[in-house]
Write an enzyme that holds these catalytic residues in place. Structure first.
Site, short mmCIF file in Angstrom:
data_model
loop_
_atom_site.label_atom_id
_atom_site.label_comp_id
_atom_site.label_asym_id
_atom_site.label_seq_id
_atom_site.Cartn_x
_atom_site.Cartn_y
_atom_site.Cartn_z
N THR A 7 -15.68 -27.32 8.97
CA THR A 7 -15.80 -25.88 9.20
C THR A 7 -14.45 -25.22 9.45
O THR A 7 -14.37 -24.00 9.45
CB THR A 7 -16.72 -25.61 10.41
OG1 THR A 7 -16.12 -26.20 11.58
CG2 THR A 7 -18.11 -26.19 10.20
N HIS A 51 -21.25 -15.42 2.37
CA HIS A 51 -22.14 -14.25 2.42
C HIS A 51 -21.84 -13.44 3.67
O HIS A 51 -21.47 -14.00 4.70
CB HIS A 51 -23.60 -14.70 2.41
CG HIS A 51 -23.95 -15.46 1.16
ND1 HIS A 51 -24.28 -14.84 -0.02
CD2 HIS A 51 -23.95 -16.79 0.91
CE1 HIS A 51 -24.49 -15.75 -0.94
NE2 HIS A 51 -24.30 -16.95 -0.41
#
Length: 183
Positions: A164, A114
């Site tokens: 990550t 997003h």
């Protein structure tokens, strides 16, 4: 030429979910209902079901139900891939899992992302970043793989890790965020 929202999504560009994408998602939900109800089916029957939806399903690839995904059509599994119970793959863009990779229960693989600024999110826009997992990788139960990550061949991801960043071939990573650990 105007590109469809689906074309934008698959290209990793900002897109807004529309009726075509909603229909694709509903089709995947119907498939998941059948797949997740097939727990006692033979390996061959489960493999055939995977072939109905996924982009590629290698020989002897296995996913134990229940399994959850966004579309399924953006997932490619190599030969001998194994995903244990309760895995989730948000596949708004490509997810490639290499040969002989083993993925523990409740692993979550997220390509969906997003925008970082609230105004763009408020406008309903989103995007995806592909995930590539090499061959002979082992991902421990409960790990989370974030958008855009590549995990190199032979790597090991510890249970419960949040990945990550890219993982080098042969590396061992663990923790939140996942960091290199000694062998």
């Amino acid at each position: 030429m105007n590109r469809t929202e689906k074309q934008k999504m698959l290209a990793g560009e900002l897109y807004r979910p529309d009726a075509e994408l909603a229909a694709d998602h509903v089709a995947a939900e119907h498939w998941m209902t059948r797949y997740n109800a097939s727990g006692a089916s033979s390996a061959a029957e489960l493999h055939a079901l995977l072939g109905e939806l996924f982009r590629k399903v290698g020989r002897e690839a296995v996913i134990r139900p229940p399994f959850f995904c966004d579309y399924g059509s953006n997932i490619s599994l190599g030969d001998g891939v194994f995903l244990n119970f309760n895995c989730v793959i948000l596949d708004v863009v490509e997810v490639v899992i290499g040969d002989r990779t083993q993925i523990g229960p409740a692993v979550q693989i997220y390509t969906a992302d997003h925008p970082r600024d609230a105004e763009t999110r408020r406008a309903g826009l989103e995007f995806g970043r592909p995930i590539r997992i090499g061959s002979d990788v082992w991902i421990g139960g409960g790990a989370i793989i974030l958008p855009g990550v590549t995990i190199g061949d032979g790597a090991l991801v510890g249970a419960g890790s949040v990945v990550t960043r890219n993982v080098a071939p042969g590396a061992i990573v663990a923790g939140n965020p996942a960091r290199a650990r000694p062998a």
